[in-house]
Design an enzyme around this catalytic site. Structure first.
Site, short mmCIF file in Angstrom:
data_model
loop_
_atom_site.label_atom_id
_atom_site.label_comp_id
_atom_site.label_asym_id
_atom_site.label_seq_id
_atom_site.Cartn_x
_atom_site.Cartn_y
_atom_site.Cartn_z
N LYS A 97 0.67 -1.10 -0.15
CA LYS A 97 0.01 -0.04 -0.01
C LYS A 97 0.88 1.13 -0.26
O LYS A 97 2.06 1.17 0.63
CB LYS A 97 -0.96 -0.13 1.24
CG LYS A 97 -1.68 1.09 1.48
CD LYS A 97 -2.49 0.82 2.88
CE LYS A 97 -3.20 2.19 3.10
NZ LYS A 97 -2.56 3.55 3.39
N LYS A 144 7.52 1.14 1.91
CA LYS A 144 8.29 0.38 0.74
C LYS A 144 9.49 1.22 0.45
O LYS A 144 10.78 0.49 0.57
CB LYS A 144 7.49 0.26 -0.65
CG LYS A 144 6.21 -0.36 -0.38
CD LYS A 144 5.48 -0.37 -1.98
CE LYS A 144 5.17 0.91 -2.31
NZ LYS A 144 4.10 1.60 -1.30
N LYS A 197 6.31 9.65 -8.48
CA LYS A 197 6.83 10.77 -7.36
C LYS A 197 8.39 10.87 -7.23
O LYS A 197 8.91 11.87 -6.80
CB LYS A 197 6.48 10.19 -5.69
CG LYS A 197 4.96 10.56 -5.56
CD LYS A 197 4.66 10.80 -4.03
CE LYS A 197 5.34 9.60 -3.34
NZ LYS A 197 4.49 8.20 -3.61
N ASP A 244 -0.39 -0.18 -4.49
CA ASP A 244 -0.62 -1.59 -4.74
C ASP A 244 -0.90 -1.71 -6.05
O ASP A 244 -0.64 -1.11 -7.02
CB ASP A 244 -1.69 -1.86 -3.91
CG ASP A 244 -3.02 -1.43 -4.22
OD1 ASP A 244 -3.50 -1.26 -5.25
OD2 ASP A 244 -3.63 -0.81 -3.22
P1 ADP Z 1 6.14 4.07 0.67
O1 ADP Z 1 7.22 4.05 -0.07
O2 ADP Z 1 5.51 2.50 0.94
O3 ADP Z 1 4.91 5.13 0.05
P2 ADP Z 1 7.67 5.30 2.51
O4 ADP Z 1 9.04 4.33 2.89
O5 ADP Z 1 7.83 6.42 2.18
O6 ADP Z 1 6.35 4.48 2.08
O7 ADP Z 1 7.37 5.48 4.11
C1 ADP Z 1 6.32 6.68 4.52
C2 ADP Z 1 6.62 7.18 5.85
O8 ADP Z 1 6.62 6.24 6.78
C3 ADP Z 1 8.27 7.74 5.70
O9 ADP Z 1 8.12 9.11 5.60
C4 ADP Z 1 8.89 7.20 6.92
O10 ADP Z 1 9.68 8.11 7.49
C5 ADP Z 1 7.89 6.42 7.47
N1 ADP Z 1 8.37 5.19 8.04
C6 ADP Z 1 8.55 4.01 7.31
N2 ADP Z 1 8.72 3.00 7.85
C7 ADP Z 1 8.78 3.34 9.10
C8 ADP Z 1 9.10 2.90 10.62
N3 ADP Z 1 9.73 1.89 10.76
N4 ADP Z 1 9.46 3.57 11.57
C9 ADP Z 1 9.07 4.89 11.54
N5 ADP Z 1 8.55 5.46 10.35
C10 ADP Z 1 8.55 4.39 9.28
MG MG Z 2 7.53 5.01 -1.99
#
Ligand code: ADP
Ligand code: MG
Length: 281
Positions: A13, A18, A44, A132
């Site tokens: 999601k 990720k 993005k 997803d």
């Molecule tokens: P995605 O790539 O799935 O969209 P991201 O990796 O960009 O998600 O994560 C979204 C936010 O969640 C980031 O800004 C990150 O700081 C936070 N985040 C991700 N994993 C953790 C974690 N284990 N603990 C705290 N914050 C997290």
């Molecule tokens: Mg991402």
């Protein structure tokens, strides 16, 4: 290099973690005798941010628009980040050419066509894929065989599990169409939700996908992100870094590949009702 690199895709999601997991995994692998590349497959273009000092690198799509399509343009779209990790962003479609998923696919095709991974001697590729898989466009990296080993990031929240289940459904669909991509593991990005471990374990059993990583929620992630670094780079001696190293180790040694099962939506709701008592007031 004669062997083709191992190629994995990270799905889940939007906002589930990720890119954070991909970047820490890349950084960890770079300390473990690998030459990894990370390919952000999201218009993005924020996937590799913490591998390149908090910068937004120009994407393949942007570079093609600016410099025209050539081998050089594609090669120059690969950047060396932390500990020599190769960082690439596919970017979105050229303006007016519609589907973002299609734009991602075009970028991936050029990466293959111009042998980017061979040129940089890459032996492990992580595709970090937007959202997803329900949007057909973003199924492209697996539909077209760029990655055949799929990891799904989830928390024990309903929408995250719902998305993970949809991804499993897509893998089943692709399998029925003769596409070789298989589910290889669930990665639990924790949210400090009541009974989250047992919820994820039950979900893993239902889908027949093993858990390959448990990542605690930690402010260290935000702190390193603000420094433009991965946890591995900024806080390598912490327990949080150790969890990403453990995830890398588990993935390196993971031989599990499965056409997963899926569950009805009601089953996910029942699972959450059963264990997460804070939902029931
Ligand atoms: P995605 O790539 O799935 O969209 P991201 O990796 O960009 O998600 O994560 C979204 C936010 O969640 C980031 O800004 C990150 O700081 C936070 N985040 C991700 N994993 C953790 C974690 N284990 N603990 C705290 N914050 C997290
Ligand atoms: Mg991402």
């Amino acid at each position: 290099m004669t062997n083709s690199p191992r190629k994995i895709a990270i799905y889940g999601k939007g906002g589930i973690g990720k890119s954070t997991i991909s970047s820490n995994l890349s950084a960890a692998l770079s300390y473990m005798n690998y030459n990894p590349a990370q390919v952000g497959c999201d218009p993005k273009a924020d996937s590799v941010n913490t591998l390149v000092g908090g910068n937004f690198i120009p994407t393949i799509s942007e570079n093609i628009q600016k410099y025209g399509l050539s081998e050089n343009t594609i090669i120059n779209s690969a950047y060396r980040g932390f500990n020599n990790v190769i960082a690439i962003e596919s970017g979105g479609p050229p303006p007016g050419q519609g589907c973002a998923g299609r734009g991602v696919l075009v970028a991936l095709e050029y990466i293959e066509k111009y042998h980017l991974f061979e040129i940089f001697n890459v032996d492990f590729v992580i595709f970090d894929v937007l959202g997803d898989i329900v949007c057909g466009g973003f199924a492209q990296p697996i539909r077209h065989g760029f990655a055949n080993e799929i990891y799904i990031v989830t928390s024990a929240e309903y929408m995250a599990l719902y998305a993970a289940n949809n991804i499993a459904q897509s893998i089943r669909l692709f399998a029925s169409q003769g596409i070789g991509a298989k589910a290889a593991g669930l990665i639990h990005n924790k949210r400090n939700i009541e009974s989250e471990d047992i919820i994820i374990k039950s979900f893993s059993d239902l889908l027949d996908i093993p858990i390959v990583g448990d990542i605690p929620r930690s402010h260290i992630v935000q702190q390193s992100e603000l420094q433009g670094k991965t946890v591995i780079e900024a806080f390598d001696k912490t327990d949080q870094a150790e969890c990403y190293f453990q995830l890398a180790y588990n993935i390196i040694n993971n031989k599990y590949r499965v056409i997963p099962k899926t569950v009805e939506r009601d089953k996910i709701i029942n699972l959450l009702n059963k264990y997460n008592h804070s939902l029931i007031s």
